[in-house]
Design a protein around this motif. Structure first.
Motif, PDB file in Angstrom:
ATOM      1  N   THR A   1       0.375  -1.061   0.010  1.00 51.92           N
ATOM      2  CA  THR A   1       0.058  -0.176  -0.380  1.00 51.92           C
ATOM      3  C   THR A   1       0.636   1.183  -0.265  1.00 51.92           C
ATOM      4  N   ILE A   2       1.538   1.322   0.439  1.00 46.19           N
ATOM      5  CA  ILE A   2       2.535   2.572   0.889  1.00 46.19           C
ATOM      6  C   ILE A   2       3.591   2.962  -0.816  1.00 46.19           C
ATOM      7  N   GLU A   3       3.817   1.791  -1.465  1.00 46.34           N
ATOM      8  CA  GLU A   3       4.564   2.338  -2.466  1.00 46.34           C
ATOM      9  C   GLU A   3       3.788   2.263  -3.817  1.00 46.34           C
ATOM     10  N   LEU A   4       2.280   1.767  -3.366  1.00 49.26           N
ATOM     11  CA  LEU A   4       0.679   2.109  -4.184  1.00 49.26           C
ATOM     12  C   LEU A   4       0.733   3.724  -3.958  1.00 49.26           C
ATOM     13  N   MET A   5       0.657   4.200  -3.002  1.00 53.44           N
ATOM     14  CA  MET A   5       0.714   5.581  -2.572  1.00 53.44           C
ATOM     15  C   MET A   5       1.254   6.733  -3.088  1.00 53.44           C
ATOM     16  N   ARG A   6       2.503   5.955  -2.325  1.00 55.75           N
ATOM     17  CA  ARG A   6       3.612   6.747  -3.172  1.00 55.75           C
ATOM     18  C   ARG A   6       4.062   7.379  -5.400  1.00 55.75           C
ATOM     19  N   ALA A   7       3.415   6.846  -5.470  1.00 56.26           N
ATOM     20  CA  ALA A   7       3.244   5.747  -7.341  1.00 56.26           C
ATOM     21  C   ALA A   7       1.656   7.464  -7.685  1.00 56.26           C
ATOM     22  N   LEU A   8       0.945   7.108  -6.435  1.00 56.43           N
ATOM     23  CA  LEU A   8       0.100   8.154  -7.219  1.00 56.43           C
ATOM     24  C   LEU A   8       0.077   9.841  -5.938  1.00 56.43           C
ATOM     25  N   GLY A   9       1.624  10.081  -5.839  1.00 54.72           N
ATOM     26  CA  GLY A   9       1.503  11.220  -4.835  1.00 54.72           C
ATOM     27  C   GLY A   9       0.984  11.503  -3.477  1.00 54.72           C
ATOM     28  N   VAL A  10       0.769  10.333  -2.918  1.00 57.84           N
ATOM     29  CA  VAL A  10      -0.380  10.270  -1.856  1.00 57.84           C
ATOM     30  C   VAL A  10       1.101  10.157  -1.128  1.00 57.84           C
ATOM     31  N   ASP A  11       0.884  11.484   0.306  1.00 60.40           N
ATOM     32  CA  ASP A  11       1.683  11.816   1.543  1.00 60.40           C
ATOM     33  C   ASP A  11       1.299  10.913   2.649  1.00 60.40           C
ATOM     34  N   GLU A  12       2.422  10.103   2.861  1.00 62.19           N
ATOM     35  CA  GLU A  12       1.761   8.326   3.865  1.00 62.19           C
ATOM     36  C   GLU A  12       1.583   9.400   5.203  1.00 62.19           C
ATOM     37  N   HIS A  13       1.208  10.648   5.256  1.00 63.61           N
ATOM     38  CA  HIS A  13       0.679  11.403   6.811  1.00 63.61           C
ATOM     39  C   HIS A  13       0.115  11.768   5.914  1.00 63.61           C
ATOM     40  N   PRO A  14      -1.291  12.061   5.928  1.00 61.85           N
ATOM     41  CA  PRO A  14      -1.755  12.932   6.357  1.00 61.85           C
ATOM     42  C   PRO A  14      -1.738  14.331   6.797  1.00 61.85           C
ATOM     43  N   VAL A  15      -2.436  15.104   6.272  1.00 62.41           N
ATOM     44  CA  VAL A  15      -3.058  17.019   7.467  1.00 62.41           C
ATOM     45  C   VAL A  15      -4.067  17.028   7.266  1.00 62.41           C
ATOM     46  N   TYR A  16      -4.491  16.961   8.215  1.00 59.00           N
ATOM     47  CA  TYR A  16      -6.020  16.570   8.991  1.00 59.00           C
ATOM     48  C   TYR A  16      -6.011  17.971   8.927  1.00 59.00           C
ATOM     49  N   SER A  17      -7.476  18.825   8.420  1.00 56.40           N
ATOM     50  CA  SER A  17      -7.790  20.407   8.842  1.00 56.40           C
ATOM     51  C   SER A  17      -7.745  20.740  10.216  1.00 56.40           C
ATOM     52  N   MET A  18      -8.079  19.841  11.275  1.00 58.77           N
ATOM     53  CA  MET A  18      -7.639  20.070  12.632  1.00 58.77           C
ATOM     54  C   MET A  18      -6.922  20.919  12.583  1.00 58.77           C
ATOM     55  N   GLU A  19      -5.745  19.940  12.244  1.00 58.51           N
ATOM     56  CA  GLU A  19      -4.166  20.340  12.042  1.00 58.51           C
ATOM     57  C   GLU A  19      -3.931  22.101  12.153  1.00 58.51           C
ATOM     58  N   LEU A  20      -4.544  22.121  11.035  1.00 52.96           N
ATOM     59  CA  LEU A  20      -4.183  23.505  10.449  1.00 52.96           C
ATOM     60  C   LEU A  20      -4.940  25.250  11.580  1.00 52.96           C
ATOM     61  N   HIS A  21      -6.066  24.228  11.600  1.00 50.35           N
ATOM     62  CA  HIS A  21      -6.755  25.443  13.057  1.00 50.35           C
ATOM     63  C   HIS A  21      -5.888  25.348  14.345  1.00 50.35           C
ATOM     64  N   ARG A  22      -5.280  24.912  14.715  1.00 43.94           N
ATOM     65  CA  ARG A  22      -4.565  24.784  15.751  1.00 43.94           C
ATOM     66  C   ARG A  22      -3.398  25.588  15.793  1.00 43.94           C
ATOM     67  N   PRO A  23      -2.968  26.321  17.024  1.00 41.84           N
ATOM     68  CA  PRO A  23      -1.735  27.032  17.287  1.00 41.84           C
ATOM     69  C   PRO A  23      -0.339  26.495  16.841  1.00 41.84           C
ATOM     70  N   ALA A  24       0.330  26.877  15.880  1.00 42.69           N
ATOM     71  CA  ALA A  24       1.842  26.748  15.764  1.00 42.69           C
ATOM     72  C   ALA A  24       2.260  26.126  16.880  1.00 42.69           C
ATOM     73  N   GLU A  25       2.457  26.903  17.390  1.00 45.08           N
ATOM     74  CA  GLU A  25       3.554  25.797  18.920  1.00 45.08           C
ATOM     75  C   GLU A  25       2.989  24.324  19.338  1.00 45.08           C
ATOM     76  N   CYS A  26       1.159  24.013  18.824  1.00 48.74           N
ATOM     77  CA  CYS A  26       1.099  22.821  19.205  1.00 48.74           C
ATOM     78  C   CYS A  26       0.915  21.817  18.060  1.00 48.74           C
ATOM     79  N   VAL A  27       1.207  22.478  17.201  1.00 50.02           N
ATOM     80  CA  VAL A  27       1.633  21.329  16.221  1.00 50.02           C
ATOM     81  C   VAL A  27       3.007  21.525  16.300  1.00 50.02           C
TER      82      VAL A  27
END
Length: 93
Positions: free
Chosen positions: A61-87
Protein backbone atom coordinates in the motif's frame (compact mmCIF):
# COMPACT_ATOMS: atom_id res chain seq x y z
CA UNK A 1 -21.16 -11.45 -8.08
CA UNK A 2 -21.11 -7.99 -9.63
CA UNK A 3 -18.85 -7.54 -12.63
CA UNK A 4 -19.63 -3.87 -13.20
CA UNK A 5 -17.13 -1.07 -12.67
CA UNK A 6 -16.41 0.00 -9.11
CA UNK A 7 -15.80 3.55 -8.06
CA UNK A 8 -12.22 4.66 -7.51
CA UNK A 9 -10.94 4.66 -3.93
CA UNK A 10 -11.44 7.90 -2.06
CA UNK A 11 -8.61 9.68 -0.30
CA UNK A 12 -9.94 8.51 3.08
CA UNK A 13 -10.28 4.90 1.88
CA UNK A 14 -6.61 4.91 0.83
CA UNK A 15 -5.56 5.45 4.44
CA UNK A 16 -7.77 2.60 5.62
CA UNK A 17 -6.13 -0.02 3.39
CA UNK A 18 -4.16 -2.94 4.83
CA UNK A 19 -0.39 -3.17 4.43
CA UNK A 20 -0.70 -4.93 1.05
CA UNK A 21 -3.58 -5.00 -1.42
CA UNK A 22 -4.72 -7.23 -4.24
CA UNK A 23 -4.95 -6.35 -7.93
CA UNK A 24 -8.62 -5.32 -7.75
CA UNK A 25 -7.96 -2.84 -4.96
CA UNK A 26 -4.89 -1.45 -6.71
CA UNK A 27 -6.99 -1.05 -9.85
CA UNK A 28 -9.59 0.94 -7.89
CA UNK A 29 -6.86 3.14 -6.44
CA UNK A 30 -5.53 3.84 -9.94
CA UNK A 31 -9.01 4.30 -11.40
CA UNK A 32 -8.57 1.54 -13.97
CA UNK A 33 -10.00 -1.93 -14.47
CA UNK A 34 -8.15 -4.99 -13.10
CA UNK A 35 -7.41 -6.18 -16.65
CA UNK A 36 -5.37 -3.00 -17.18
CA UNK A 37 -3.37 -3.69 -14.03
CA UNK A 38 -2.67 -7.27 -15.16
CA UNK A 39 -1.57 -5.93 -18.55
CA UNK A 40 0.78 -3.47 -16.83
CA UNK A 41 2.17 -6.25 -14.65
CA UNK A 42 2.82 -8.51 -17.66
CA UNK A 43 4.60 -5.65 -19.46
CA UNK A 44 6.50 -4.80 -16.26
CA UNK A 45 5.31 -1.17 -16.36
CA UNK A 46 3.31 -1.11 -13.14
CA UNK A 47 4.16 2.18 -11.37
CA UNK A 48 5.39 0.60 -8.12
CA UNK A 49 7.04 -2.55 -6.76
CA UNK A 50 4.84 -5.65 -6.67
CA UNK A 51 5.15 -8.82 -4.59
CA UNK A 52 4.41 -12.23 -6.03
CA UNK A 53 2.96 -14.47 -3.32
CA UNK A 54 2.28 -17.92 -4.70
CA UNK A 55 0.35 -17.31 -7.90
CA UNK A 56 -1.05 -13.97 -6.74
CA UNK A 57 0.13 -10.39 -6.93
CA UNK A 58 0.24 -8.24 -3.82
CA UNK A 59 0.94 -4.53 -3.96
CA UNK A 60 2.42 -2.79 -0.89
CA UNK A 61 0.00 0.00 0.00
CA UNK A 62 2.76 2.47 0.86
CA UNK A 63 4.33 1.99 -2.59
CA UNK A 64 0.97 2.37 -4.30
CA UNK A 65 0.33 5.59 -2.40
CA UNK A 66 3.76 6.94 -3.35
CA UNK A 67 3.09 6.13 -7.00
CA UNK A 68 -0.13 8.12 -6.73
CA UNK A 69 1.65 11.02 -5.05
CA UNK A 70 -0.21 10.52 -1.78
CA UNK A 71 1.80 11.42 1.32
CA UNK A 72 1.82 8.66 3.91
CA UNK A 73 1.18 11.21 6.69
CA UNK A 74 -2.03 13.05 5.90
CA UNK A 75 -2.63 16.55 7.16
CA UNK A 76 -6.01 16.92 8.76
CA UNK A 77 -7.86 20.19 8.65
CA UNK A 78 -7.96 20.21 12.47
CA UNK A 79 -4.17 20.51 12.51
CA UNK A 80 -4.34 23.54 10.25
CA UNK A 81 -6.50 25.40 12.77
CA UNK A 82 -4.39 24.63 15.83
CA UNK A 83 -1.88 27.14 17.20
CA UNK A 84 1.60 26.76 15.74
CA UNK A 85 3.13 25.71 19.09
CA UNK A 86 0.73 22.74 19.32
CA UNK A 87 1.65 21.62 15.85
CA UNK A 88 5.37 21.99 16.62
CA UNK A 89 4.92 19.84 19.75
CA UNK A 90 3.25 17.15 17.67
CA UNK A 91 6.29 16.93 15.38
CA UNK A 92 8.99 17.30 18.05
CA UNK A 93 11.41 14.39 18.12
Amino acid sequence: MSTGPRSPLSFVEMFELPTVVDVRTAARALGVCPATVYRMLRRQVFPCPVLRVGGRYRIPTIELMRALGVDEHPVYSMELHRPAECVQEAFAF
